[in-house]
Each structure stands twice: as C-alpha cells, then as structure tokens.
Scaffold this motif. Sequence first.
Motif: not given
Length: 322
Positions: A74-80
Amino acid sequence: MRSILLVKTSSLGDVIHNLPVVSDLRRIWPNIAIDWVVEEAFAEIPRLHPGVRTVLPMALRRWRKQLGQRATWAEMREFVRQLRTPYYDLILDTQGLIKSGIITRLARGLRCGYNAEVARERHAAWFYDCKYLIPPNAHAVERNRWLSAAACAYEQPAALRYGIHAPQATPGAVLQPAYCVLLSATSRDDKLWPEENWARLGQHLTAQGLRCVLPAGNPRERERATRIAASIPGATVAPPSSLNELATLLAGAVGVVGVDTGLTHLAAALDRPVVALYVATDPGLTGVFAGVQAVNLGGKGQIPSPELVLASLQSLLTKVHA
C-alpha cells in the motif's frame, strides 16, 4: 522551466552533495518548483533547503525487508501515485543507479541522467530520455552541478552554495558558544581514526578553552564515543538525535573534526570550519567540498596526526575570524 524533479535517494553524503543543484536552479529560475525523491532516513536534509517545494520520501530499504506485508505494498502504491501525479518539465537523476533510474522512469516528464559510460551503474542509462557525458574524475558535487547545467541548458554559476539553514535550537537546549564537534563514528571500521588520536586532539582543544561534543548513534558508536570522551576533560557525548537536531548542533560549533561520514559533509554544507579525516579512502572525489573553510587530510593508508589536525583546524579558525 517551471518544475523539476530531483532523484537522489541516498546516502547521507550523496544527498548533501546534491544540495548545490537546488541553489543553482533557483539562481537561474527563481520561481521554479523543485521536488526531490529521497530515502525516508535522509528526508530532513532536502527540507533544510528553502528552495525545495516538496520532498517525496521513499522507503526502499525498509520495503525490501517487508515485502510480505500488505501495508508495504500500500505504501509503495501511494509513493508511485504521488510520484506520477505531477508532470515535470524535467526529471534529473544525479545518482546514476538502476534503482534511481527506475524511479526516474516512473515519473512523468523528460528524464535525464548520466551517460552509460559514466553512470555509477551503466544500465541506469536505459531509463533516461537524455544522457550526458560528465567527467567521471570530478568531485561528486561538481558532477551533480555539471549534469544539471547540461540537462537544463544553463551556464553553471561560479559560486558554490549549499543553501541550507539549520533549525533553531529548541527552548532550553544548552549549546555553549565555544565547543567543537568531534565526529568519531563512521560506517566502516577501516575509516575510523584511532581513539588515542581523538583523545590527544580533544585534550589540546580543551586546553584552548573549547568544549568537545561527540555525537553517536548506535550502541557501538556510543560506547566508542564514551571511551573517547572519558579521556578528554569536560567532553560530553551528545544524546541520540535526529538529523535536524544534529544540524543545529553542528551549526553552532566553533569547528568540526570528522571522519569519512555524512555528518562531516553536513557540517561543511552548514558553512562551519571543518577538518575531514581520511584513512581508508581517497578524498579527491568524495571529500568535503566547501571552499576555504573545509580541508581534507589523509588518504588511503594515511593517518593524519593529532598535531596536524589541530594545526589545520587552527588555521581555518584564523581565516574565519580574520
């Protein structure tokens, strides 16, 4: 040029070496919006520069260890999502690694970086639209500045400015005006300066009326700093501190002596008199780089003496007060 994204994620010294790029860009285009992608552990550094609009922290080091957790994805998706939301006039990767190249490719805009011949990892060049051949034997600060000037088509300003300001000390903080910071800790044992040398240097500084403060992070660093401080009258070991707190400590110092570590570069960027000690690496490409108020001593297989370090620091202090 209205907006630019800088990609320089780590390490601490590398992030500090990229700060003059922000100053250069601001001098050329005072109203340009500058964003910066950086590892979360070093996010406080770009925030010290008033020319940075938005810092986009990433946590690649932490994410790698937690790939089995939903929260990580979820964090990675939000960063992208945050990375891809704006459209930038230019995206500049001054790191030249495959990981930074991937980040550069994910962002939207004209992607620029080092030519494969001079990138730290040659395959990073696959991810750029425009690639530049920058002299590989120049100091890291100059390489960053030259790459930015080439990609953005401007003449590099002559003056070097890191452009950062340390936060003010919190109310109640005790920062005596006459103290030196001794940065005795570094990531590799072969970069350490002998403890007996620190003791002799500290004793000389104390005799001249200067209090010695030794920052330290992990338990092993604190043990070493405590041993050194015990041999120097009046010396103290600084409590565990954030980068902002360390910046404030460094900014208030009369002078700083440090081994090959990111905090030594931070002290130089804060315009303090700095003597940097090298015993296992060559300072030519990655030593402190801040003009006349900073000096590199030693080199691979060379151990500067406490007397040379003291004389170099006294020379710098004389220039500052001249």
